[in-house]
Design a protein around this motif. Structure first.
Motif, PDB file in Angstrom:
ATOM      1  N   LEU A 157       0.830  -1.207   0.000  1.00 34.84           N
ATOM      2  CA  LEU A 157       0.000   0.000   0.000  1.00 34.84           C
ATOM      3  C   LEU A 157       0.864   1.256   0.000  1.00 34.84           C
ATOM      4  O   LEU A 157       0.559   2.230  -0.699  1.00 34.84           O
ATOM      5  CB  LEU A 157      -0.933  -0.001   1.210  1.00 34.84           C
ATOM      6  N   GLN A 158       1.944   1.251   0.762  1.00 33.00           N
ATOM      7  CA  GLN A 158       2.837   2.398   0.796  1.00 33.00           C
ATOM      8  C   GLN A 158       3.459   2.638  -0.568  1.00 33.00           C
ATOM      9  O   GLN A 158       3.537   3.773  -1.045  1.00 33.00           O
ATOM     10  CB  GLN A 158       3.932   2.169   1.843  1.00 33.00           C
ATOM     11  N   ARG A 159       3.881   1.542  -1.216  1.00 27.88           N
ATOM     12  CA  ARG A 159       4.510   1.670  -2.538  1.00 27.88           C
ATOM     13  C   ARG A 159       3.500   2.173  -3.565  1.00 27.88           C
ATOM     14  O   ARG A 159       3.821   3.037  -4.396  1.00 27.88           O
ATOM     15  CB  ARG A 159       5.089   0.318  -2.964  1.00 27.88           C
ATOM     16  N   GLU A 162       2.696   5.857  -3.208  1.00 24.56           N
ATOM     17  CA  GLU A 162       3.757   6.724  -3.714  1.00 24.56           C
ATOM     18  C   GLU A 162       3.908   6.662  -5.230  1.00 24.56           C
ATOM     19  O   GLU A 162       4.281   7.650  -5.860  1.00 24.56           O
ATOM     20  CB  GLU A 162       5.089   6.339  -3.059  1.00 24.56           C
ATOM     21  N   HIS A 163       3.586   5.496  -5.822  1.00 24.74           N
ATOM     22  CA  HIS A 163       3.932   5.317  -7.244  1.00 24.74           C
ATOM     23  C   HIS A 163       2.787   4.853  -8.137  1.00 24.74           C
ATOM     24  O   HIS A 163       2.938   4.873  -9.362  1.00 24.74           O
ATOM     25  CB  HIS A 163       5.082   4.302  -7.372  1.00 24.74           C
ATOM     26  N   GLY A 164       1.673   4.388  -7.588  1.00 27.74           N
ATOM     27  CA  GLY A 164       0.613   3.862  -8.450  1.00 27.74           C
ATOM     28  C   GLY A 164      -0.737   3.862  -7.775  1.00 27.74           C
ATOM     29  O   GLY A 164      -1.297   2.810  -7.449  1.00 27.74           O
ATOM     30  N   ALA A 196      -2.931   7.587   6.536  1.00 25.01           N
ATOM     31  CA  ALA A 196      -2.587   8.500   5.439  1.00 25.01           C
ATOM     32  C   ALA A 196      -3.623   8.421   4.324  1.00 25.01           C
ATOM     33  O   ALA A 196      -4.059   9.443   3.780  1.00 25.01           O
ATOM     34  CB  ALA A 196      -1.198   8.176   4.909  1.00 25.01           C
ATOM     35  N   LEU A 197      -4.041   7.202   3.995  1.00 24.30           N
ATOM     36  CA  LEU A 197      -5.034   7.024   2.934  1.00 24.30           C
ATOM     37  C   LEU A 197      -6.399   7.548   3.359  1.00 24.30           C
ATOM     38  O   LEU A 197      -7.113   8.173   2.563  1.00 24.30           O
ATOM     39  CB  LEU A 197      -5.134   5.542   2.566  1.00 24.30           C
ATOM     40  N   ALA A 198      -6.766   7.299   4.608  1.00 21.24           N
ATOM     41  CA  ALA A 198      -8.073   7.736   5.089  1.00 21.24           C
ATOM     42  C   ALA A 198      -8.201   9.253   5.100  1.00 21.24           C
ATOM     43  O   ALA A 198      -9.299   9.797   4.914  1.00 21.24           O
ATOM     44  CB  ALA A 198      -8.309   7.193   6.498  1.00 21.24           C
ATOM     45  N   GLY A 199      -7.094   9.952   5.268  1.00 27.23           N
ATOM     46  CA  GLY A 199      -7.157  11.398   5.376  1.00 27.23           C
ATOM     47  C   GLY A 199      -6.749  12.165   4.137  1.00 27.23           C
ATOM     48  O   GLY A 199      -6.705  13.400   4.158  1.00 27.23           O
ATOM     49  N   ASP A 200      -6.475  11.457   3.049  1.00 28.92           N
ATOM     50  CA  ASP A 200      -6.000  12.114   1.826  1.00 28.92           C
ATOM     51  C   ASP A 200      -7.153  12.266   0.833  1.00 28.92           C
ATOM     52  O   ASP A 200      -7.591  11.298   0.224  1.00 28.92           O
ATOM     53  CB  ASP A 200      -4.864  11.299   1.206  1.00 28.92           C
ATOM     54  N   GLU A 201      -7.616  13.485   0.655  1.00 32.43           N
ATOM     55  CA  GLU A 201      -8.735  13.725  -0.252  1.00 32.43           C
ATOM     56  C   GLU A 201      -8.335  13.614  -1.721  1.00 32.43           C
ATOM     57  O   GLU A 201      -9.205  13.656  -2.601  1.00 32.43           O
ATOM     58  CB  GLU A 201      -9.337  15.102   0.024  1.00 32.43           C
TER      59      GLU A 201
END
Length: 221
Positions: A157-159, A162-164, A196-201
Motif C-alpha cells: 500500500l505504501q509503494r 507513492e507510485h501507483g 494517510a489514505l483515510a485522510g488524503d482527499e
C-alpha cells in the motif's frame, strides 16, 4: 529438532533471540520459500507484546504490476494481548518446540520451510517443518503467516500510494477480504499508511472509506 538452522535465523534477524528483550520469553518464526514473495522473513514476538519483523526483498519475477517483488522490511511490531497469550500457551504445551514437528512425509507438497524457536527463563527449543499434523503448530503457523501477510500488504500500500494510486482500491479490497477471512491480522501494525489514505482527499473516496473501515476494525479488536 533443528538447532542447525539457528545461524541462518540469526543472520536474518540480526540479533540473538533473547538480546531483543533480555529476561523475557520470546518466540521466533522463520519462513523460507524461494517461489513466494517475500522469499524469507522472520517474525519475533516477545511475551510483553513487543516484536520485530524482518523480510528479504525480491522473489519470483513477475510482469503483473499487482504482484511485483516486495521491498525488504526491518521494523518493530506490536502483538495484541489475546494473540500473544495464545501463542505462548501453545509454545508451553508443545515443549517449547524442543521436539520433532514435521509430519509431512513424502506425499505432502512443499509449503515452505518453517522454523518455530522459543527461548525464555523456562527453557528453549526449536523445530523445523514443512507441514505438521499438530493442530496447535499449524494454528501458530497460520497466525505468524497472517501477521507477515498484513505487514507485506502495508508495504504494498505504501509503494502504491507513492507510485501507483490507481491500484489502491483493488489492494484495499483484497486486504479487507483477507482480514474478514482471518488471513491478515494485527492490522494496527500498518495503521500509519491506512491513516494517510483515510485522510488524503486526493485519493478515491472508496479508498478513504476502505482505509477508515480497516482502521475502525483494528481499533475494535
Amino acid at each position: 529438532m533443528a538447532w542447525a538452522v539457528l545461524p541462518a535465523v540469526v543472520a536474518l534477524s540480526g540479533l540473538p533471540l533473547m538480546a531483543q528483550g533480555a529476561g523475557q520469553a520470546q518466540i521466533r518464526f522463520t519462513y523460507e520459500n524461494p517461489k513466494l514473495q517475500p522469499p524469507k522473513y522472520v517474525v519475533t514476538v516477545g511475551e510483553d507484546g513487543t516484536g520485530h519483523f524482518r523480510s528479504e526483498g525480491g522473489g519470483p519475477a513477475s510482469n503483473d504490476p499487482q504482484n511485483m517483488p516486495g521491498d525488504p522490511q526491518d521494523r518493530p511490531i506490536h502483538i495484541s494481548k489475546a494473540l500473544r497469550e495464545a501463542m505462548f500457551a501453545a509454545a508451553r504445551k508443545n515443549k517449547f518446540f524442543a521436539m520433532p514437528c514435521d509430519d509431512g512425509g513424502k506425499n505432502i507438497a512443499f509449503q515452505g520451510s518453517k522454523t518455530l524457536q522459543y527461548e525464555g527463563p523456562e527453557g528453549q527449543g526449536s523445530c523445523t517443518y514443512n507441514w505438521s499434523k499438530s493442530s496447535q503448530i499449524e494454528k501458530l503457523t497460520d497466525q505468524f503467516e497472517a501477521i507477515a501477510l498484513t505487514l507485506d500488504e502495508g508495504s504494498k500500500l505504501q509503494r502504491e500510494y507513492e507510485h501507483g494510486r490507481l491500484s489502491l482500491d483493488t489492494e484495499l479490497e483484497l486486504l479487507e477480504q483477507m482480514v474478514h477471512d482471518g488471513r491478515a491480522i494485527e492490522v494496527e501494525n500498518i495503521a500509519p499508511i491506512l491513516q494517510a489514505l483515510a485522510g488524503d482527499e486526493a485519493v478515491l473516496q472508496r479508498v478513504q472509506r476502505r482505509a477508515r473501515a480497516l482502521l475502525a476494525a483494528a481499533n475494535s479488536d
